[in-house]
Write an enzyme that holds these catalytic residues in place. Sequence first.
Site, short mmCIF file in Angstrom:
data_model
loop_
_atom_site.label_atom_id
_atom_site.label_comp_id
_atom_site.label_asym_id
_atom_site.label_seq_id
_atom_site.Cartn_x
_atom_site.Cartn_y
_atom_site.Cartn_z
N ASN A 160 -2.36 -0.33 7.00
CA ASN A 160 -1.79 -1.59 7.49
C ASN A 160 -0.85 -2.25 6.49
O ASN A 160 -0.73 -3.47 6.43
CB ASN A 160 -2.92 -2.53 7.91
CG ASN A 160 -3.91 -2.79 6.79
OD1 ASN A 160 -3.70 -2.35 5.67
ND2 ASN A 160 -4.98 -3.51 7.09
N HIS A 176 -2.08 -5.43 1.29
CA HIS A 176 -3.28 -6.23 0.99
C HIS A 176 -2.82 -7.62 0.61
O HIS A 176 -1.82 -7.78 -0.10
CB HIS A 176 -4.04 -5.62 -0.20
CG HIS A 176 -5.05 -6.58 -0.76
ND1 HIS A 176 -6.31 -6.73 -0.22
CD2 HIS A 176 -4.97 -7.48 -1.78
CE1 HIS A 176 -6.96 -7.66 -0.90
NE2 HIS A 176 -6.17 -8.13 -1.85
N GLU A 190 -8.68 -11.40 -8.12
CA GLU A 190 -7.88 -10.19 -7.89
C GLU A 190 -6.68 -10.12 -8.83
O GLU A 190 -6.33 -9.03 -9.32
CB GLU A 190 -7.43 -10.14 -6.43
CG GLU A 190 -8.60 -9.91 -5.47
CD GLU A 190 -8.17 -9.92 -4.01
OE1 GLU A 190 -6.99 -10.24 -3.72
OE2 GLU A 190 -9.02 -9.61 -3.16
N LYS A 237 0.82 -1.20 0.00
CA LYS A 237 0.00 0.00 0.00
C LYS A 237 0.87 1.26 0.00
O LYS A 237 2.08 1.19 0.26
CB LYS A 237 -0.93 -0.03 1.22
CG LYS A 237 -1.92 -1.21 1.19
CD LYS A 237 -2.92 -1.15 2.33
CE LYS A 237 -3.92 -2.29 2.26
NZ LYS A 237 -4.98 -2.18 3.27
N TYR A 255 -12.62 -3.08 -3.28
CA TYR A 255 -13.11 -2.99 -1.91
C TYR A 255 -14.64 -2.89 -1.87
O TYR A 255 -15.21 -2.29 -0.94
CB TYR A 255 -12.46 -1.79 -1.21
CG TYR A 255 -11.02 -2.03 -0.81
CD1 TYR A 255 -10.62 -3.21 -0.18
CD2 TYR A 255 -10.04 -1.07 -1.05
CE1 TYR A 255 -9.29 -3.43 0.19
CE2 TYR A 255 -8.71 -1.28 -0.68
CZ TYR A 255 -8.34 -2.46 -0.06
OH TYR A 255 -7.03 -2.68 0.31
P1 IDP Z 1 -7.89 -7.43 4.87
O1 IDP Z 1 -7.09 -6.34 4.19
O2 IDP Z 1 -7.19 -7.95 6.10
O3 IDP Z 1 -8.33 -8.53 3.92
P2 IDP Z 1 -10.62 -6.36 4.75
O4 IDP Z 1 -11.69 -6.59 5.76
O5 IDP Z 1 -10.77 -7.01 3.42
O6 IDP Z 1 -9.23 -6.76 5.45
O7 IDP Z 1 -10.48 -4.78 4.58
C1 IDP Z 1 -9.75 -4.23 3.50
C2 IDP Z 1 -8.98 -3.03 4.01
O8 IDP Z 1 -9.92 -2.04 4.48
C3 IDP Z 1 -8.08 -3.30 5.20
O9 IDP Z 1 -6.82 -3.85 4.85
C4 IDP Z 1 -7.95 -1.92 5.81
O10 IDP Z 1 -7.04 -1.11 5.07
C5 IDP Z 1 -9.37 -1.37 5.61
N1 IDP Z 1 -10.20 -1.64 6.79
C6 IDP Z 1 -10.84 -2.79 7.13
N2 IDP Z 1 -11.50 -2.68 8.27
C7 IDP Z 1 -11.28 -1.40 8.70
C8 IDP Z 1 -11.72 -0.65 9.86
O11 IDP Z 1 -12.44 -1.14 10.74
N3 IDP Z 1 -11.27 0.64 9.94
C9 IDP Z 1 -10.48 1.22 8.98
N4 IDP Z 1 -10.07 0.55 7.89
C10 IDP Z 1 -10.45 -0.74 7.75
MG MG Z 2 -9.66 -8.43 2.39
#
Ligand code: IDP
Ligand code: MG
Length: 154
Positions: free
Chosen positions: A113, A116, A127, A10, A50
């Site tokens: 974080n 991805h 994807e 990212k 997303y």
């Molecule tokens: P993942 O990246 O671990 O697969 P997902 O639930 O698919 O998690 O969410 C995609 C991205 O959306 C996350 O990596 C993060 O950047 C963002 N995200 C997910 N949940 C939250 C949240 O509760 N607060 C802020 N950002 C979130």
């Molecule tokens: Mg995800």
Amino acid sequence: MAERTLVILKPGALQRGLVGEVISRFEKRGLKLVALKMVRLTDEVLDIHYAHLKDRPFFPWLKNGMKAAPVILCCWEGCEAVKVVREMAGATNARKAVPGTIRGDYSMSAQENIIHTSDSPENAAIELDRFFVPEDYCEYQSVLDPFKYSPDEI
Ligand code: IDP
Ligand code: MG
């Protein structure tokens, strides 16, 4: 059997100078890099990528974060690569990610974080098709495979 998975480094990984560190972890684990490119993501692709989060309050922030700088797209290949890479990434909320995972070592945020990773072989295939065309994949022999795997794992 070999699987392929998508990793997106990212914008935060790029801006913080962590691209090499993160790629190095996958290399050292023994995964094979088969495609890599640097791009700037658009609203169009992020709305699809997303889509499962489009009704969440943080969705606009998430998209802005993903557009704030270029990203690095990588395809890693290996035995059960999807699960292995996902576990290396750690929990979505980096504050809950276990130390030793990429998120747990390099980040403090549920949103920002670092990476991805695809969450299932089915989604990995979708994807990878979203971000790569067939010509993006480089075919080459991974000469150390016999030192990384038993014959039934390759
Ligand atoms: P993942 O990246 O671990 O697969 P997902 O639930 O698919 O998690 O969410 C995609 C991205 O959306 C996350 O990596 C993060 O950047 C963002 N995200 C997910 N949940 C939250 C949240 O509760 N607060 C802020 N950002 C979130
Ligand atoms: Mg995800």
